[in-house]
Motif scaffolding. Structure first.
Motif, PDB file in Angstrom:
ATOM      1  N   GLU A  80      -4.559   3.153   6.287  1.00  0.00           N
ATOM      2  CA  GLU A  80      -3.805   2.058   5.652  1.00  0.00           C
ATOM      3  C   GLU A  80      -2.947   1.415   6.717  1.00  0.00           C
ATOM      4  O   GLU A  80      -2.184   2.085   7.400  1.00  0.00           O
ATOM      5  CB  GLU A  80      -2.924   2.623   4.542  1.00  0.00           C
TER       6      GLU A  80
ATOM      7  N   ALA B 238       1.961   2.693   4.399  1.00  0.00           N
ATOM      8  CA  ALA B 238       2.675   1.577   3.766  1.00  0.00           C
ATOM      9  C   ALA B 238       3.634   0.946   4.775  1.00  0.00           C
ATOM     10  O   ALA B 238       3.938   1.549   5.808  1.00  0.00           O
ATOM     11  CB  ALA B 238       3.456   2.116   2.576  1.00  0.00           C
TER      12      ALA B 238
ATOM     13  N   ASN C 161      10.681   6.962   2.981  1.00  0.00           N
ATOM     14  CA  ASN C 161      10.951   5.748   2.222  1.00  0.00           C
ATOM     15  C   ASN C 161      11.819   6.037   1.003  1.00  0.00           C
ATOM     16  O   ASN C 161      11.538   6.973   0.257  1.00  0.00           O
ATOM     17  CB  ASN C 161       9.620   5.125   1.756  1.00  0.00           C
TER      18      ASN C 161
ATOM     19  N   ASP D 293      -5.276   1.211  -6.055  1.00  0.00           N
ATOM     20  CA  ASP D 293      -4.238   2.227  -6.168  1.00  0.00           C
ATOM     21  C   ASP D 293      -3.678   2.233  -7.587  1.00  0.00           C
ATOM     22  O   ASP D 293      -3.052   1.262  -8.021  1.00  0.00           O
ATOM     23  CB  ASP D 293      -3.110   1.900  -5.169  1.00  0.00           C
TER      24      ASP D 293
ATOM     25  N   HIS E   7      -3.496  -4.769   2.309  1.00  0.00           N
ATOM     26  CA  HIS E   7      -3.149  -4.855   0.887  1.00  0.00           C
ATOM     27  C   HIS E   7      -3.345  -6.281   0.406  1.00  0.00           C
ATOM     28  O   HIS E   7      -2.612  -7.179   0.818  1.00  0.00           O
ATOM     29  CB  HIS E   7      -1.669  -4.494   0.663  1.00  0.00           C
TER      30      HIS E   7
ATOM     31  N   HIS F  99      -1.661   7.686   4.684  1.00  0.00           N
ATOM     32  CA  HIS F  99      -0.750   6.687   4.128  1.00  0.00           C
ATOM     33  C   HIS F  99      -0.207   5.818   5.259  1.00  0.00           C
ATOM     34  O   HIS F  99      -0.014   6.289   6.375  1.00  0.00           O
ATOM     35  CB  HIS F  99       0.398   7.427   3.442  1.00  0.00           C
TER      36      HIS F  99
ATOM     37  N   ARG G 116      -4.533  11.806   1.638  1.00  0.00           N
ATOM     38  CA  ARG G 116      -3.697  10.647   1.995  1.00  0.00           C
ATOM     39  C   ARG G 116      -2.341  11.025   2.598  1.00  0.00           C
ATOM     40  O   ARG G 116      -1.437  10.213   2.601  1.00  0.00           O
ATOM     41  CB  ARG G 116      -3.430   9.831   0.735  1.00  0.00           C
TER      42      ARG G 116
ATOM     43  N   ASP H 174       9.652  -2.891  -1.069  1.00  0.00           N
ATOM     44  CA  ASP H 174       9.753  -2.674  -2.513  1.00  0.00           C
ATOM     45  C   ASP H 174      11.142  -2.175  -2.862  1.00  0.00           C
ATOM     46  O   ASP H 174      11.357  -1.533  -3.858  1.00  0.00           O
ATOM     47  CB  ASP H 174       8.664  -1.690  -2.971  1.00  0.00           C
TER      48      ASP H 174
ATOM     49  N   TYR I 129       6.574   5.686 -11.029  1.00  0.00           N
ATOM     50  CA  TYR I 129       6.563   4.456 -10.227  1.00  0.00           C
ATOM     51  C   TYR I 129       5.263   4.356  -9.442  1.00  0.00           C
ATOM     52  O   TYR I 129       4.751   5.357  -8.951  1.00  0.00           O
ATOM     53  CB  TYR I 129       7.724   4.457  -9.229  1.00  0.00           C
TER      54      TYR I 129
ATOM     55  N   GLU J  30      -7.224   5.421  -5.864  1.00  0.00           N
ATOM     56  CA  GLU J  30      -6.092   6.167  -5.300  1.00  0.00           C
ATOM     57  C   GLU J  30      -5.102   6.580  -6.374  1.00  0.00           C
ATOM     58  O   GLU J  30      -4.779   5.813  -7.277  1.00  0.00           O
ATOM     59  CB  GLU J  30      -5.389   5.285  -4.277  1.00  0.00           C
TER      60      GLU J  30
ATOM     61  N   HIS K 186      13.306   1.989  -4.189  1.00  0.00           N
ATOM     62  CA  HIS K 186      12.290   1.169  -4.842  1.00  0.00           C
ATOM     63  C   HIS K 186      12.448   1.308  -6.366  1.00  0.00           C
ATOM     64  O   HIS K 186      13.236   2.127  -6.852  1.00  0.00           O
ATOM     65  CB  HIS K 186      10.871   1.450  -4.367  1.00  0.00           C
TER      66      HIS K 186
ATOM     67  N   SER L  49       6.539   0.879   4.923  1.00  0.00           N
ATOM     68  CA  SER L  49       7.736   1.695   5.180  1.00  0.00           C
ATOM     69  C   SER L  49       7.550   2.588   6.397  1.00  0.00           C
ATOM     70  O   SER L  49       8.495   3.165   6.902  1.00  0.00           O
ATOM     71  CB  SER L  49       8.007   2.591   3.964  1.00  0.00           C
TER      72      SER L  49
ATOM     73  N   GLU M  93      -0.331  10.870  -0.682  1.00  0.00           N
ATOM     74  CA  GLU M  93       0.800  10.252   0.030  1.00  0.00           C
ATOM     75  C   GLU M  93       2.149  10.852  -0.374  1.00  0.00           C
ATOM     76  O   GLU M  93       3.079  10.810   0.404  1.00  0.00           O
ATOM     77  CB  GLU M  93       0.816   8.744  -0.184  1.00  0.00           C
TER      78      GLU M  93
ATOM     79  N   TYR N 170       2.364  -2.597 -10.634  1.00  0.00           N
ATOM     80  CA  TYR N 170       2.145  -2.185  -9.246  1.00  0.00           C
ATOM     81  C   TYR N 170       1.251  -3.153  -8.494  1.00  0.00           C
ATOM     82  O   TYR N 170       0.212  -2.823  -7.937  1.00  0.00           O
ATOM     83  CB  TYR N 170       1.617  -0.759  -9.071  1.00  0.00           C
TER      84      TYR N 170
ATOM     85  N   ARG O 102      -7.235  -3.211  -0.013  1.00  0.00           N
ATOM     86  CA  ARG O 102      -6.779  -2.648  -1.280  1.00  0.00           C
ATOM     87  C   ARG O 102      -6.493  -3.810  -2.224  1.00  0.00           C
ATOM     88  O   ARG O 102      -5.894  -4.813  -1.803  1.00  0.00           O
ATOM     89  CB  ARG O 102      -5.510  -1.821  -1.067  1.00  0.00           C
TER      90      ARG O 102
ATOM     91  N   HIS P 246      -1.556   4.351  -8.647  1.00  0.00           N
ATOM     92  CA  HIS P 246      -0.140   4.693  -8.402  1.00  0.00           C
ATOM     93  C   HIS P 246       0.406   5.655  -9.442  1.00  0.00           C
ATOM     94  O   HIS P 246       1.516   5.467  -9.967  1.00  0.00           O
ATOM     95  CB  HIS P 246       0.701   3.409  -8.372  1.00  0.00           C
TER      96      HIS P 246
HETATM   97  C1  CS2 Z   1       1.666   2.818  -1.936  1.00  0.00           C
HETATM   98  C2  CS2 Z   1       2.993   2.943  -1.234  1.00  0.00           C
HETATM   99  O1  CS2 Z   1       0.778   2.154   0.141  1.00  0.00           O
HETATM  100  C3  CS2 Z   1       0.553   2.791  -0.899  1.00  0.00           C
HETATM  101  O2  CS2 Z   1      -0.502   3.400  -1.119  1.00  0.00           O
HETATM  102  O3  CS2 Z   1       1.424   3.872  -2.844  1.00  0.00           O
HETATM  103  O4  CS2 Z   1       3.326   1.692  -0.720  1.00  0.00           O
HETATM  104  C4  CS2 Z   1       4.134   3.422  -2.128  1.00  0.00           C
HETATM  105  O5  CS2 Z   1       4.309   2.507  -3.201  1.00  0.00           O
HETATM  106  C5  CS2 Z   1       5.427   3.506  -1.337  1.00  0.00           C
HETATM  107  O6  CS2 Z   1       5.198   4.256  -0.171  1.00  0.00           O
HETATM  108  C6  CS2 Z   1       6.519   4.168  -2.195  1.00  0.00           C
HETATM  109  O7  CS2 Z   1       7.668   4.391  -1.452  1.00  0.00           O
END
Ligand code: CS2
Ligand code: MG
Length: 408
Positions: free
Chosen positions: A344, A319, A37, A215, A122, A317, A288, A175, A408, A241, A395, A321, A267, A160, A147, A217
């Motif tokens: 997830e 997401a 991603n 999360d 999510h 993980h 993760r 994102d 981020y 998380e 992102h 993506s 992740e 976030y 989440r 983050h």
């Molecule tokens: C996030 C991710 O899903 C999650 O737990 O931390 O969506 C993350 O923001 C993205 O993979 C960043 O590229």
């Protein structure tokens, strides 16, 4: 048996998937995913320019030796781009191996340890009202775990929490904000003052059964993370998380000393060396990593086995993506892993994504059921792929209100 050729496809509906097709002299095709991603074109180039030419003529059944060839042969070790490219090859080789055996991939790991695998969605909202609607929406969709992310009053941009309309249904939470990243502003004090109460209100509204995850983050310092973890203990989270950046694996000791909240990290990791201390010292409860980002099935299976020795469960993980190919590889690991925790999983299946990646995996009653077809149980429609092209993007980045660059 020999690898005779292959292609790399870059693009897809709403995301720049990096899809690898490996062809063999026995007509079996292996599919892999190298989607990193935010930097997808780099793993695509690594595969096309360097790896694919090397693989021609190799025996695809020698997946361990090919993994070692790629990892040791690169000389410069690890890193997200290389490990995601290796991950694409590894997933494709395991797909070929299982198809050759006529078995679903999980049979090659040791067979099923369960039928369905717990997943989480999510829930998000720009404010607590939207968030409550979003949690209710995913609960009505049958999810048993959600989440919970909420916009923070006074925080200029979300904090976030992707302020999607509640109950937006299956959608890609892209994102991406164009190649010049958008700048989000973060204020830890506002977050620390607001979020524990917001999480407690969600727990009060939905009762003790629904598994709630949150999360952070990477936004807190180790001390702040310890304070925050202590403050949310009454919420009984399934996990907290990425409470603090974990390059410094020792940073978790302080939190672990002050709180019993379950911790999930991994992740952003791409090898066992990023997390072995976290696992061996039992500083986390869930690992993760993503199969693509961490070098594929061969390497991630080593991480899962190490975690299993230390009461650490998986929470891969997933997401939006992530390609259905990497999610399929994770689904096979999930159904086998004796220390499986949760997956997830957001995309309920959109027509465009299903057309590109046909499969008979299914989500039912909050549990993911992996396909019993030989291999990964997911296909790739090359004709459909021609509809998509790479769209450069990144992102957002995050700064504090005084302009300091943050996580981020
Ligand atoms: C996030 C991710 O899903 C999650 O737990 O931390 O969506 C993350 O923001 C993205 O993979 C960043 O590229
Ligand atoms: Mg995360």
């Amino acid at each position: 048996m020999k690898i005779t050729g292959g292609q790399v496809y870059l693009g897809g509906p709403g995301k720049n998937y990096v899809t690898l097709r490996l062809e063999t002299d026995q007509g079996i095709v292996g599919l892999g995913d190298g989607t990193l991603n935010n930097r997808e074109s780099l793993t695509a180039a690594y595969l096309s320019d360097y790896i694919l030419p090397m693989l021609i003529g190799m025996d695809p059944r020698r997946s361990e030796d090919i993994w070692q060839f790629l990892y040791r042969g690169a000389y410069f070790r690890r890193g997200p781009i290389a490990m995601a490219a290796f991950g694409a090859v590894d997933i494709a080789l395991w797909d070929i191996k299982a198809k050759l055996a006529g078995l679903p991939l999980y049979e090659l790991f040791g067979g099923r340890s369960r039928d369905g695998c717990l997943v989480y969605a999510h829930a998000t909202g720009a404010d607590i009202g939207e968030l409550m609607d979003s949690v209710a929406y995913w609960q009505e969709c049958g999810y048993r775990a959600v989440r919970v992310q909420c916009g923070v009053p006074g925080m200029p941009t979300a904090g976030y929490a992707v302020p999607e309309a509640a109950g937006a249904g299956p959608h890609y939470i892209t994102d991406f904000s164009g190649i010049r990243p958008a700048v989000e502003i973060w204020d830890t004090d506002r977050y620390m003052r607001f979020m524990p109460d917001a999480l407690a209100r969600v727990r009060d509204r939905f009762g003790p059964e629904l598994k709630l995850l949150h999360d952070v983050h990477h936004r807190l310092t180790p001390r702040e993370a310890a304070v925050f973890a202590k403050s949310v203990e009454p919420v009984n989270l399934y996990w907290l998380e990425d409470p603090t950046p974990a390059e410094d694996q020792d940073a978790l000791r302080l939190l672990r000393h002050h709180s019993t909240v379950p911790v999930a990290i991994g992740e952003v990791f791409n090898s066992i060396w990023d997390c072995n201390r976290l696992i061996e010292e039992e500083l986390i409860d869930f690992i993760r990593v993503a199969v693509t980002y961490a070098g594929g099935i061969t390497h991630v299976k080593r991480i899962v086995d190490l975690a299993g020795l230390h009461h650490v469960r998986t929470g891969f993980h997933g997401a939006p993506s992530h390609s259905p190919i990497s999610m399929a590889a994770q689904a096979h690991l999930n159904v086998w892993a004796p220390n499986f925790g949760i997956q997830e999983y957001l995309v309920l299946g959109t027509p465009a994504c299903d057309a590109l990646f046909p499969s008979d995996h299914r989500l039912d009653d909050g549990l993911f059921h992996v396909s019993d077809a030989p291999g990964l149980g997911v296909d790739f429609d090359v004709a459909e792929a021609a509809r998509y092209e790479y769209v450069a993007g990144s992102h957002p980045v995050v700064r504090l209100e005084d302009g300091t660059m943050w996580n981020y």
